[in-house]
Design a protein around this motif. Structure first.
Motif, short mmCIF file in Angstrom:
data_model
loop_
_atom_site.label_atom_id
_atom_site.label_comp_id
_atom_site.label_asym_id
_atom_site.label_seq_id
_atom_site.Cartn_x
_atom_site.Cartn_y
_atom_site.Cartn_z
N MET A 1 0.82 -1.20 0.00
CA MET A 1 0.00 0.00 0.00
C MET A 1 0.86 1.25 0.00
O MET A 1 2.00 1.23 0.47
N ARG A 2 0.31 2.33 -0.53
CA ARG A 2 0.94 3.64 -0.37
C ARG A 2 0.13 4.42 0.66
O ARG A 2 -1.09 4.59 0.52
N ILE A 3 0.81 4.88 1.70
CA ILE A 3 0.16 5.54 2.82
C ILE A 3 0.76 6.93 2.98
O ILE A 3 1.99 7.09 2.99
N VAL A 4 -0.09 7.94 3.12
CA VAL A 4 0.36 9.29 3.44
C VAL A 4 0.05 9.52 4.91
O VAL A 4 -1.10 9.38 5.34
N ALA A 5 1.08 9.86 5.70
CA ALA A 5 0.93 9.95 7.15
C ALA A 5 1.28 11.35 7.65
O ALA A 5 2.21 11.98 7.17
N ALA A 6 0.51 11.81 8.63
CA ALA A 6 0.74 13.11 9.25
C ALA A 6 0.78 12.94 10.76
O ALA A 6 0.09 12.09 11.33
N GLY A 7 1.59 13.76 11.44
CA GLY A 7 1.67 13.69 12.89
C GLY A 7 2.31 12.42 13.40
O GLY A 7 1.92 11.91 14.46
N VAL A 8 3.30 11.91 12.68
CA VAL A 8 3.88 10.61 13.04
C VAL A 8 5.32 10.71 13.54
O VAL A 8 6.09 9.77 13.40
N SER A 9 5.68 11.84 14.14
CA SER A 9 7.04 11.98 14.66
C SER A 9 7.13 11.64 16.14
O SER A 9 8.20 11.73 16.73
N GLY A 10 6.01 11.26 16.75
CA GLY A 10 5.99 11.04 18.19
C GLY A 10 6.08 9.60 18.61
O GLY A 10 6.52 8.72 17.87
N MET A 11 5.61 9.35 19.84
CA MET A 11 5.76 8.05 20.48
C MET A 11 5.09 6.92 19.69
O MET A 11 5.65 5.83 19.56
N ALA B 1 -2.28 27.35 8.01
CA ALA B 1 -2.59 28.20 6.86
C ALA B 1 -3.51 27.51 5.86
O ALA B 1 -3.88 28.10 4.84
N GLY B 2 -3.88 26.27 6.13
CA GLY B 2 -4.75 25.54 5.22
C GLY B 2 -4.07 25.14 3.93
O GLY B 2 -4.73 25.03 2.89
N GLU B 3 -2.75 24.87 3.99
CA GLU B 3 -1.99 24.58 2.78
C GLU B 3 -1.63 23.09 2.70
O GLU B 3 -0.93 22.57 3.57
N LEU B 4 -2.12 22.42 1.66
CA LEU B 4 -1.77 21.03 1.37
C LEU B 4 -1.96 20.80 -0.12
O LEU B 4 -3.06 21.00 -0.65
N ASP B 5 -0.90 20.40 -0.78
CA ASP B 5 -0.97 20.12 -2.21
C ASP B 5 -1.75 18.82 -2.42
O ASP B 5 -1.30 17.75 -1.99
N PRO B 6 -2.93 18.87 -3.07
CA PRO B 6 -3.73 17.65 -3.23
C PRO B 6 -3.02 16.55 -4.01
O PRO B 6 -3.35 15.36 -3.84
N THR B 7 -2.04 16.92 -4.83
CA THR B 7 -1.36 15.88 -5.62
C THR B 7 -0.58 14.93 -4.74
O THR B 7 -0.28 13.80 -5.15
N VAL B 8 -0.24 15.38 -3.51
CA VAL B 8 0.48 14.49 -2.58
C VAL B 8 -0.39 13.29 -2.23
O VAL B 8 0.12 12.18 -2.00
N LEU B 9 -1.71 13.48 -2.19
CA LEU B 9 -2.62 12.40 -1.81
C LEU B 9 -3.05 11.54 -3.00
O LEU B 9 -3.66 10.48 -2.80
N GLU B 10 -2.75 12.00 -4.20
CA GLU B 10 -3.15 11.22 -5.37
C GLU B 10 -2.43 9.87 -5.41
O GLU B 10 -1.21 9.81 -5.22
N GLY B 11 -3.16 8.83 -5.65
CA GLY B 11 -2.59 7.49 -5.72
C GLY B 11 -2.37 6.84 -4.37
O GLY B 11 -1.90 5.70 -4.30
N ALA B 12 -2.73 7.53 -3.28
CA ALA B 12 -2.58 6.94 -1.95
C ALA B 12 -3.72 5.97 -1.67
O ALA B 12 -4.88 6.24 -2.01
N ASP B 13 -3.40 4.84 -1.07
CA ASP B 13 -4.43 3.89 -0.65
C ASP B 13 -5.05 4.30 0.68
O ASP B 13 -6.22 4.02 0.94
N ALA B 14 -4.25 4.95 1.53
CA ALA B 14 -4.74 5.33 2.85
C ALA B 14 -4.05 6.60 3.33
O ALA B 14 -2.91 6.90 2.95
N VAL B 15 -4.77 7.34 4.16
CA VAL B 15 -4.22 8.51 4.84
C VAL B 15 -4.30 8.24 6.34
O VAL B 15 -5.33 7.78 6.84
N LEU B 16 -3.21 8.51 7.04
CA LEU B 16 -3.12 8.29 8.48
C LEU B 16 -2.80 9.62 9.15
O LEU B 16 -1.84 10.29 8.78
N ASN B 17 -3.60 10.01 10.13
CA ASN B 17 -3.40 11.29 10.80
C ASN B 17 -3.38 11.12 12.31
O ASN B 17 -4.38 10.74 12.91
N LEU B 18 -2.23 11.38 12.92
CA LEU B 18 -2.08 11.32 14.38
C LEU B 18 -1.71 12.69 14.95
O LEU B 18 -1.14 12.78 16.03
#
Length: 295
Positions: free
Chosen positions: A1-11, A47-64
């Motif tokens: 899978m291709r996963i785009v993850a945010a907030g994953v620098s922690g424990m 600022a509400g900034e996220l390039d939508p092309t980063v999510l293109e082709g992703a199977d899943a998005v993970l947000n912590l």
């Protein structure tokens, strides 16, 4: 899978990304600083900034994403940070996916057991009604932000309990016990939903390919009172518990944070996760604590 993850620098995020990559998945990480190499992409939730092309082709998005609940005191300013650090990133990801012609199939969004509030003598599970208080309101708004994702995307709300690890919410209990200041908090009869770090990571990996959607409790299958939790640390470390902390002193010294983090009573069982076939490596609080304390 291709996963785009945010907030994953922690424990939780750090070992989770390592596990996913070792399992052969491609994990791209959203960062707020300048990217330092392949697999990192800049975004700015404030600022509400996220390039939508980063999510293109992703199977899943993970947000912590989210500021630490364990940091005290909860001043008015920090309560705003607790809320905004969760709502803004979650809403930005959900709305970006909603604007895509082919959005990711799965959105795993951070959440917490705080939504249940203080519920003495009530046995709860994933679908129990929400409680009252600051944390319950915060988690509700957090999950409502995730619900902005498109209907084609399976949204999972990861209602995580207190993670038993070398850092995080249980770290102060371990440290105080190590230096002979182990304590019983209040009556000790209040339930603390807990989960080992290992099982937290494994449960999130499990949910990536599950059919489950909506709120999922991530907690150990054997509920434990705070007395049982602190005793498990004392036994594993070979230390006594000499200094009881009365409830009035906790409320006086720590305010609302002390009530929610130490005194709220939440007897919670992970019904949906267990019914889905997930198996725990650490089924009891003693198992989880020994895994942290042992070399």
């Amino acid at each position: 899978m291709r996963i785009v993850a945010a907030g994953v620098s922690g424990m939780i995020g750090t070992p989770l990304v390592e596990t996913l990559r070792s399992d052969g998945h491609e994990v791209d990480v959203l960062v707020r600083r300048e990217p330092r190499g392949a697999g990192e992409f800049h975004w700015d939730p404030a600022a509400g900034e996220l390039d939508p092309t980063v999510l293109e082709g992703a199977d899943a998005v993970l947000n912590l994403s989210g500021a630490s609940i364990a940091r005290i005191p909860w001043t008015r300013a920090y309560q705003r940070e607790l809320l905004e650090s969760r709502i803004r990133p979650t809403r930005l990801l959900a709305e970006t996916m909603a604007g895509m012609s082919a959005p990711p199939a799965t959105f795993l969004s951070g959440s917490a057991i705080g939504i249940y509030g203080d519920r003495p003598r009530v046995r709860l599970d994933d679908e129990s009604p929400r409680g009252d208080g600051f944390l319950a309101d915060l988690v509700l708004a957090w999950e409502q932000a995730a619900a902005l994702a498109p209907a084609a995307t399976r949204v999972v709300n990861l209602r995580t309990g207190v993670v038993v690890a070398r850092s995080g919410g249980m770290a102060p209990v371990r440290l105080l016990t190590t230096v002979f200041l182990g304590s019983r908090f209040g009556s000790g009869t209040q339930y603390w939903p807990w989960i080992s770090l290992d099982d937290e990571v494994r449960a999130i990996v499990h949910l990536l390919t599950s059919d489950l959607a909506g709120p999922i409790v991530l907690a150990g299958p054997t509920p434990a009172t705070s007395d049982e939790v602190t005793r498990a640390f004392a036994d594993a470390l070979g230390r006594p518990r000499w200094v009881p902390a009365p409830a009035w002193a906790i409320r006086l010294g720590l305010g609302e944070a002390g009530q929610h983090l130490l005194l709220d009573d939440v007897q919670l069982v992970p019904r949906r996760l267990e019914a889905d076939g997930f198996t725990w490596r650490h089924r009891t609080i003693d198992d989880a604590v020994r895994a942290v304390v042992s070399p």
